[in-house]
Design a protein around this motif. Structure first.
Motif, PDB file in Angstrom:
ATOM      1  N   VAL A  14      11.501  13.753  -8.875  1.00 11.69           N
ATOM      2  CA  VAL A  14      12.314  13.905 -10.080  1.00 11.69           C
ATOM      3  C   VAL A  14      12.316  15.340 -10.589  1.00 11.69           C
ATOM      4  O   VAL A  14      13.337  15.842 -11.045  1.00 11.69           O
ATOM      5  N   PHE A  15      11.160  16.012 -10.494  1.00 14.69           N
ATOM      6  CA  PHE A  15      11.100  17.347 -11.084  1.00 14.69           C
ATOM      7  C   PHE A  15      11.019  18.485 -10.072  1.00 14.69           C
ATOM      8  O   PHE A  15      10.895  19.629 -10.451  1.00 14.69           O
ATOM      9  N   TRP A  16      11.044  18.189  -8.795  1.00 12.51           N
ATOM     10  CA  TRP A  16      11.054  19.256  -7.803  1.00 12.51           C
ATOM     11  C   TRP A  16      12.204  19.118  -6.821  1.00 12.51           C
ATOM     12  O   TRP A  16      13.112  19.941  -6.792  1.00 12.51           O
TER      13      TRP A  16
ATOM     14  N   LEU B 190      -4.075   9.804  -4.367  1.00 11.75           N
ATOM     15  CA  LEU B 190      -3.414   8.702  -3.674  1.00 11.75           C
ATOM     16  C   LEU B 190      -2.603   9.230  -2.496  1.00 11.75           C
ATOM     17  O   LEU B 190      -2.737   8.759  -1.362  1.00 11.75           O
ATOM     18  N   LEU B 191      -1.779  10.229  -2.770  1.00  6.23           N
ATOM     19  CA  LEU B 191      -0.894  10.716  -1.720  1.00  6.23           C
ATOM     20  C   LEU B 191      -1.695  11.393  -0.607  1.00  6.23           C
ATOM     21  O   LEU B 191      -1.446  11.173   0.583  1.00  6.23           O
TER      22      LEU B 191
ATOM     23  N   LEU C 185      -2.721  10.995  -8.942  1.00  7.74           N
ATOM     24  CA  LEU C 185      -1.572  10.839  -8.047  1.00  7.74           C
ATOM     25  C   LEU C 185      -1.774  11.614  -6.742  1.00  7.74           C
ATOM     26  O   LEU C 185      -1.484  11.108  -5.655  1.00  7.74           O
TER      27      LEU C 185
ATOM     28  N   MET D 240      -4.024   6.875   6.229  1.00  4.35           N
ATOM     29  CA  MET D 240      -3.186   5.703   6.507  1.00  4.35           C
ATOM     30  C   MET D 240      -2.145   6.077   7.539  1.00  4.35           C
ATOM     31  O   MET D 240      -1.719   7.227   7.624  1.00  4.35           O
TER      32      MET D 240
ATOM     33  N   PRO E 187       7.142  11.893  -9.500  1.00  4.92           N
ATOM     34  CA  PRO E 187       7.300  13.174 -10.218  1.00  4.92           C
ATOM     35  C   PRO E 187       7.752  14.306  -9.297  1.00  4.92           C
ATOM     36  O   PRO E 187       8.523  15.174  -9.709  1.00  4.92           O
ATOM     37  N   LEU E 188       7.282  14.260  -8.061  1.00  4.84           N
ATOM     38  CA  LEU E 188       7.662  15.303  -7.115  1.00  4.84           C
ATOM     39  C   LEU E 188       9.170  15.271  -6.863  1.00  4.84           C
ATOM     40  O   LEU E 188       9.832  16.312  -6.815  1.00  4.84           O
TER      41      LEU E 188
ATOM     42  N   ALA F  54       3.912  16.871 -11.059  1.00  2.64           N
ATOM     43  CA  ALA F  54       3.913  17.162  -9.622  1.00  2.64           C
ATOM     44  C   ALA F  54       3.194  18.476  -9.379  1.00  2.64           C
ATOM     45  O   ALA F  54       3.479  19.472 -10.022  1.00  2.64           O
TER      46      ALA F  54
ATOM     47  N   PHE G  23       2.249   1.898  -3.402  1.00  7.33           N
ATOM     48  CA  PHE G  23       1.258   2.385  -4.351  1.00  7.33           C
ATOM     49  C   PHE G  23       0.770   3.792  -4.011  1.00  7.33           C
ATOM     50  O   PHE G  23       0.723   4.670  -4.866  1.00  7.33           O
ATOM     51  N   PHE G  24       0.407   3.995  -2.740  1.00  9.23           N
ATOM     52  CA  PHE G  24      -0.215   5.261  -2.365  1.00  9.23           C
ATOM     53  C   PHE G  24       0.796   6.378  -2.121  1.00  9.23           C
ATOM     54  O   PHE G  24       0.460   7.545  -2.225  1.00  9.23           O
ATOM     55  N   VAL G  25       2.021   6.000  -1.755  1.00  8.53           N
ATOM     56  CA  VAL G  25       2.986   7.040  -1.410  1.00  8.53           C
ATOM     57  C   VAL G  25       4.116   7.120  -2.432  1.00  8.53           C
ATOM     58  O   VAL G  25       4.408   8.191  -2.978  1.00  8.53           O
TER      59      VAL G  25
ATOM     60  N   ILE H  46       4.602   5.963  -5.595  1.00 10.24           N
ATOM     61  CA  ILE H  46       4.326   6.351  -6.982  1.00 10.24           C
ATOM     62  C   ILE H  46       4.035   7.852  -7.119  1.00 10.24           C
ATOM     63  O   ILE H  46       4.651   8.518  -7.933  1.00 10.24           O
ATOM     64  N   PRO H  47       3.118   8.402  -6.294  1.00 11.54           N
ATOM     65  CA  PRO H  47       2.873   9.838  -6.440  1.00 11.54           C
ATOM     66  C   PRO H  47       4.104  10.693  -6.140  1.00 11.54           C
ATOM     67  O   PRO H  47       4.209  11.820  -6.613  1.00 11.54           O
ATOM     68  N   LEU H  48       5.046  10.136  -5.361  1.00 12.29           N
ATOM     69  CA  LEU H  48       6.214  10.944  -5.022  1.00 12.29           C
ATOM     70  C   LEU H  48       7.238  11.010  -6.150  1.00 12.29           C
ATOM     71  O   LEU H  48       8.085  11.906  -6.158  1.00 12.29           O
TER      72      LEU H  48
ATOM     73  N   GLN I 183       0.828  -1.206   0.000  1.00 10.09           N
ATOM     74  CA  GLN I 183       0.000   0.000   0.000  1.00 10.09           C
ATOM     75  C   GLN I 183       0.866   1.260   0.000  1.00 10.09           C
ATOM     76  O   GLN I 183       0.586   2.221  -0.709  1.00 10.09           O
ATOM     77  N   LEU I 184       1.944   1.219   0.788  1.00  7.15           N
ATOM     78  CA  LEU I 184       2.833   2.373   0.824  1.00  7.15           C
ATOM     79  C   LEU I 184       3.445   2.629  -0.540  1.00  7.15           C
ATOM     80  O   LEU I 184       3.506   3.770  -0.997  1.00  7.15           O
TER      81      LEU I 184
ATOM     82  N   THR J 145      14.186  25.057 -10.454  1.00  3.45           N
ATOM     83  CA  THR J 145      14.410  23.657 -10.844  1.00  3.45           C
ATOM     84  C   THR J 145      14.741  23.519 -12.333  1.00  3.45           C
ATOM     85  O   THR J 145      15.046  22.435 -12.792  1.00  3.45           O
TER      86      THR J 145
ATOM     87  N   ALA K 163      -3.175   8.761   1.531  1.00  3.62           N
ATOM     88  CA  ALA K 163      -2.184   8.165   2.431  1.00  3.62           C
ATOM     89  C   ALA K 163      -1.865   9.126   3.575  1.00  3.62           C
ATOM     90  O   ALA K 163      -1.748   8.716   4.735  1.00  3.62           O
TER      91      ALA K 163
ATOM     92  N   SER L 292      16.129  20.176 -14.292  1.00  6.42           N
ATOM     93  CA  SER L 292      15.008  19.508 -14.957  1.00  6.42           C
ATOM     94  C   SER L 292      15.243  19.414 -16.463  1.00  6.42           C
ATOM     95  O   SER L 292      14.883  18.434 -17.100  1.00  6.42           O
TER      96      SER L 292
END
Lengths: 290, 279, 368
Positions: free
Chosen positions: A23-25, B91-92, B88, B99, A20-21, B148, A12-14, A16-18, A9-10, B122, B95, B126
């Protein structure tokens, strides 16, 4: 009690969304700081660590100091009028009962238009010969400056366009803040004998101050990042009079490919932004009434 | 008293109407100019309305550069970005609110701290990352690098917090998976926040300029603002093409403006909702 | 001699939509120093009346006089009255001191004087040690006191209070009730107090104005309202449990209830159908009288209320706690004939017996 998450779950929910954050931030922010200590030129694979010299050169560079001054002028020149006008419009709107959404709609419309497109329009509106701005000024017998080509006026032209675009947005924030003030506070002020000005001074302004602070920070950060309107209207000129820190960064990085010097400027913008947002978080805790 | 108040309100309305008309004046002037002839504009007279609307300016502008293609690129990238961002971020945000895991608060603080930082800082790294990924000069590059959105994460987190814990616990007791709870309970209950986040993100991505202009250099991949500015830079020096530039600008501004005036209520509530994020 | 009240409403109507009147042709005189309670269910228009007196709502029709001067066009800030709001309406960004001082500040009272006055009021209300706090750091009761302090400090002779106690818990409400009465005695300012709580009205008021659907139903002292309700609404609204209201059957020889003939007095006006009103405490379970079947017993310790069905109607009877009854029991009850109120079934108005002529002083009962 929240559910204890398992590893899948971690992921998938944490995780994956992280991606792009990260890589690009987050990673680029750190890499920027690192690059600011090098002399990398983007084209060659080699680079050397140059320590603080990018920063030291920057401080000695007249173009940088000019850009710093321009940025300050631009920030003050856009933020303060935007806040004041947005507040005044919102207060005026709050006294109306009908047509409020219609008027808000007109005032907010500039915000959703693309800055590039509207800056092109404004560049013609500022045209000294055929633009309506000077035609209007001439009609009232006022001086008709060469807005975009006179280094005394160019930054003001950029400021006018920016204020025009953001005021409706600030107005909406203030309108929202005003509706959250309980009507009874104004009624009690009426009964206590407060006039219109006393109510604005002692009740309205203090009670919307969290919004004012928030707008102040956000608009300042926005001003630090202004690019499109400068690019279209003046391209930093004439003679650097509209070159802000961000525009300088853009020129250094993507016209001169001086990545070290560019990222040093970026880091400075980053630090200013971080300080501003830190201050806003600290102060805003003190100011929440509802 | 009632009568005086009525007059006062009427005056107030008229002042605000004048301000509002002033705010939309550049748009109106743009549209009128796009229908004029070059001579009419350069004549320098104060006439606002075109004497003989030149609708042909639009096909002429479209001949000079593929503006419809640019608009489509903007629309397509913005739509994909918004959808993936919502997915995305949901999901976050789920969580972060529903969670329990080690470092949840630390993670939130890290995400929070990037909220107000300038994207421009960035760009250099980037840029390198996009080129290493082989996504330079592609719509995919624009999409991937804009996925993001800290703001959306925040807005959703704040709204997910408002969903009553009992509902989620009841669903878990009924054997629903976290995935089901998110999409069947939490997301529908936060519908307004999802709409608001999409609107704001769509507008920003549709109008995006600087970053896409850095990573695209062939016409087929230009977003509308990029294409328009390149057109302006190559043609803007000639006063003769002025009506054509205005026509091109109308094409770039009009799609969002139309959506805005149709869905005005939603736009305004979207912005107002974002004001609740302070503090 | 004709004495004008300190506050006078003459034929006042209020409409929000220009179609229906929420206040309809209201006449009300409030005399100097009185503690007047406007009592009515929610939506009855009582708060609107208060807000019109305060100047927060424009008056649609009719005249409002304060101290003999017409006030319709005088803005709230110039009416020189103090008001306490239900939610207290304290300024969240100001300290207790600044909240209390605000009215004086905007009236340009000098600083030393403000300080002196605020401190005096704070002492009176036990707020001295809280003067530097913000409202959010106070309890509900303390906030309530600040709101009162803000009204008192102004030294005006008219206080308006809009359900000021309804946000407090039950115990605090009782204490504040006493304190408010005490305060009124000390300040002797005219006070208009709006509430939907009849206990508040009965315990505090010099004069109660019962309001329903924008109309005055009755004006009188608590005892008058309780003992001589002017109409069926007041009879049903005042008292807990409410007065038993029993429609009578009319036949050739007179009126009857539950098969028993009832002695009725002659009335000053000929009634169109008759309703008998009797309070639970004026009924008694007895071996004779009207048949009743006991359906429910409410034991309150000091009293017990016997609920039953008699003649197809619900009746409530108060009995002393030592007597034993059981649910389902068939028995009888009697009424104290002197305590019976009579109402016209058609108009709902109280009927006055012809042989007991209306004596203005004792029984000053107004019909709304």
């Amino acid at each position: 009690m929240d559910k204890k998450a398992n590893i899948w779950q971690l992921l998938f929910f944490v995780a994956i969304p992280l991606v792009p954050l990260l890589v690009f931030w987050i990673i680029p922010l750190f890499v920027s700081v690192w690059l600011s200590f090098t002399n990398w030129d983007y084209i060659s694979p080699d680079y050397e660590y140059v320590g603080l010299s990018n920063y030291l050169n920057m401080l000695a560079d007249e173009a940088f100091l000019q850009a710093l001054g321009n940025t300050l002028l631009f920030a003050v020149g856009t933020v303060i009028p935007t806040i004041i006008l947005g507040f005044i419009f919102a207060v005026m709107l709050s006294r109306l009962r009908r047509n409020v959404t219609f008027l808000q709609g007109l005032m907010f419309a500039p915000w959703i238009t693309p800055m590039i497109g509207m800056s092109i329009v404004w560049s013609w509106m500022f045209d000294p010969r055929v633009g309506p701005v000077n035609q209007m000024l001439g009609f009232f017998g006022l001086p008709e400056p060469h807005w975009l080509t006179d280094s005394n006026f160019a930054i003001w032209a950029v400021i006018i366009v920016t204020v025009w675009k953001n005021t409706g947005w600030a107005m909406l924030f203030f309108s929202d803040a005003l509706t959250k003030i309980p009507q009874s506070l104004f009624e009690v002020a009426d009964i206590e004998g407060a006039g219109r000005w006393a109510k604005i001074r002692h009740i309205l302004i203090p009670l919307v101050s969290p919004t004012t602070l928030f707008l102040f920070i956000i608009l300042t950060l926005d001003a630090l990042q202004a690019f499109d309107q400068i690019n279209v209207l003046t391209q930093g000129g004439p003679s650097g009079s509209t070159r802000t820190l961000l525009y300088l960064y853009y020129e250094l990085a993507f016209e001169q490919f001086n990545m070290g010097a560019a990222t040093a400027v970026a880091v400075l913008i980053l630090v200013i932004s971080a300080i501003l947002s830190f201050i806003s978080m600290k102060i805003s805790k003190k100011y929440v009434y509802y | 008293m009632a009568k005086r108040e009525k007059i006062e309100k009427l005056i107030l309305f008229l002042i605000l109407l004048a301000i509002g008309l002033f705010m939309v004046f550049p748009m109106v002037w743009m549209m009128l100019s796009s229908l004029k002839t070059t001579e009419e504009i350069l004549g320098g007279s104060l006439t606002l309305l075109p004497s003989d609307p030149q609708w042909s300016n639009f096909p002429k502008a479209l001949e000079m550069a593929p503006f419809l293609r640019f608009v489509w690129n903007s629309f397509f990238t913005a739509s994909v970005i918004v959808i993936v961002q919502l997915f995305l971020s949901s999901l976050l945000a789920y969580a972060l609110t529903q969670m329990e895991f080690k470092g949840r608060n630390t993670l939130f603080m890290i995400v929070l701290s990037t909220y107000m930082l300038p994207a421009a800082a960035t760009y250099v790294p980037s840029y390198v990352i996009i080129s290493r990924l082989g996504l330079m000069d592609s719509l995919a590059g624009i999409i991937v690098s804009n996925l993001a959105n800290v703001f959306t994460i925040f807005l959703l987190r704040q709204n997910f917090l408002k969903v009553p814990k009992e509902l989620i616990e009841a669903a878990r007791a009924d054997g629903a998976s976290e995935w089901t709870i998110l999409w069947k309970i939490v997301a529908p209950m936060s519908k307004n926040a999802l709409i608001n986040a999409s609107i704001l993100s769509f507008v920003l991505n549709f109008n995006n300029y600087l970053w896409p202009s850095l990573i695209t250099n062939s016409e087929e991949n230009y977003l509308i603002s990029v294409g328009l500015n390149r057109f302006f830079n190559t043609q803007g020096a000639f006063e003769q093409t002025f009506p054509l530039i205005m026509a091109a600008t109308v094409i770039s501004v009009l799609p969002l403006l139309i959506i805005y005036f149709v869905l005005q209520k939603y736009f305004i509530s979207a912005v107002s909702s974002s004001s609740g994020l302070k503090g | 001699m004709f004495v004008l009240g300190i506050i006078e409403l003459k034929n006042v109507s209020k409409s929000f939509d220009n179609k229906t009147n929420v206040i309809d042709d209201l006449n009300l005189t409030i005399e100097s120093g009185e503690f007047v309670v406007l009592l009515g269910p929610s939506g009855s228009g009582k708060s609107t009346i208060l807000r019109m007196i305060a100047g927060l709502e424009p008056i649609t029709k009719g005249d409002l006089f304060i101290k003999g001067k017409r006030q319709n066009d005088v803005p709230a800030k110039d009416r020189d009255i103090a008001m306490v709001f239900q939610n207290y309406a304290l300024y969240p960004h100001m300290t207790v001191f600044d909240n209390i001082a605000f009215g004086l500040k905007v009236r340009k009272v000098n600083k030393g004087k403000i300080e002196e006055k605020v401190e005096k009021v704070a002492e009176m209300l036990g707020l001295t040690s809280y003067l530097k706090r913000k409202p959010k750091d106070l309890s509900g009761g303390q906030q309530q006191r600040v709101a009162l302090g803000r009204a008192i400090v102004r030294d005006t002779d008219i206080f308006l209070m809009d359900e000021p106690l309804s946000n407090l818990d039950a115990k605090l409400r009782t204490t504040m009730r006493e304190e408010l009465v005490q305060l009124h005695r000390e300040l002797s300012a005219t006070t208009i107090f709006v509430t939907h709580d009849q206990t508040e009205a009965m315990t505090m008021a010099d004069k109660i104005v019962v309001i329903n659907e924008g109309k005055v139903q009755q004006i009188g002292t608590p005892a008058e309202i309780y003992n001589y309700p002017a109409n069926l609404f007041v009879a049903g609204f005042i008292g807990s449990p409410a007065m038993n209201l029993l429609p009578l059957q009319e036949n050739r020889s007179g009126f009857a209830f539950a098969g028993q003939m009832i002695q009725t007095p002659g009335f000053t006006t000929q009634p169109d159908g008759l309703i008998l009103g009797i309070r639970p405490e004026d009924c008694k379970i007895s071996g004779k009288g009207y048949p009743v079947k006991i359906t429910f017993i409410e034991d309150l310790g000091a009293d017990q209320y016997i609920h039953g069905i008699s003649g197809g109607r619900k009746v409530v009877i108060r009995e002393s706690p030592d007597k034993r009854f059981r649910i389902g029991q068939h028995t009888f009850f009697t009424m104290n004939p002197e305590k019976i109120s009579w109402f016209d079934k058609k108009t709902g108005k109280r009927l006055e017996p012809a042989d007991e002529p209306f004596t203005g002083d004792e029984l000053r009962v107004y019909h709304g």
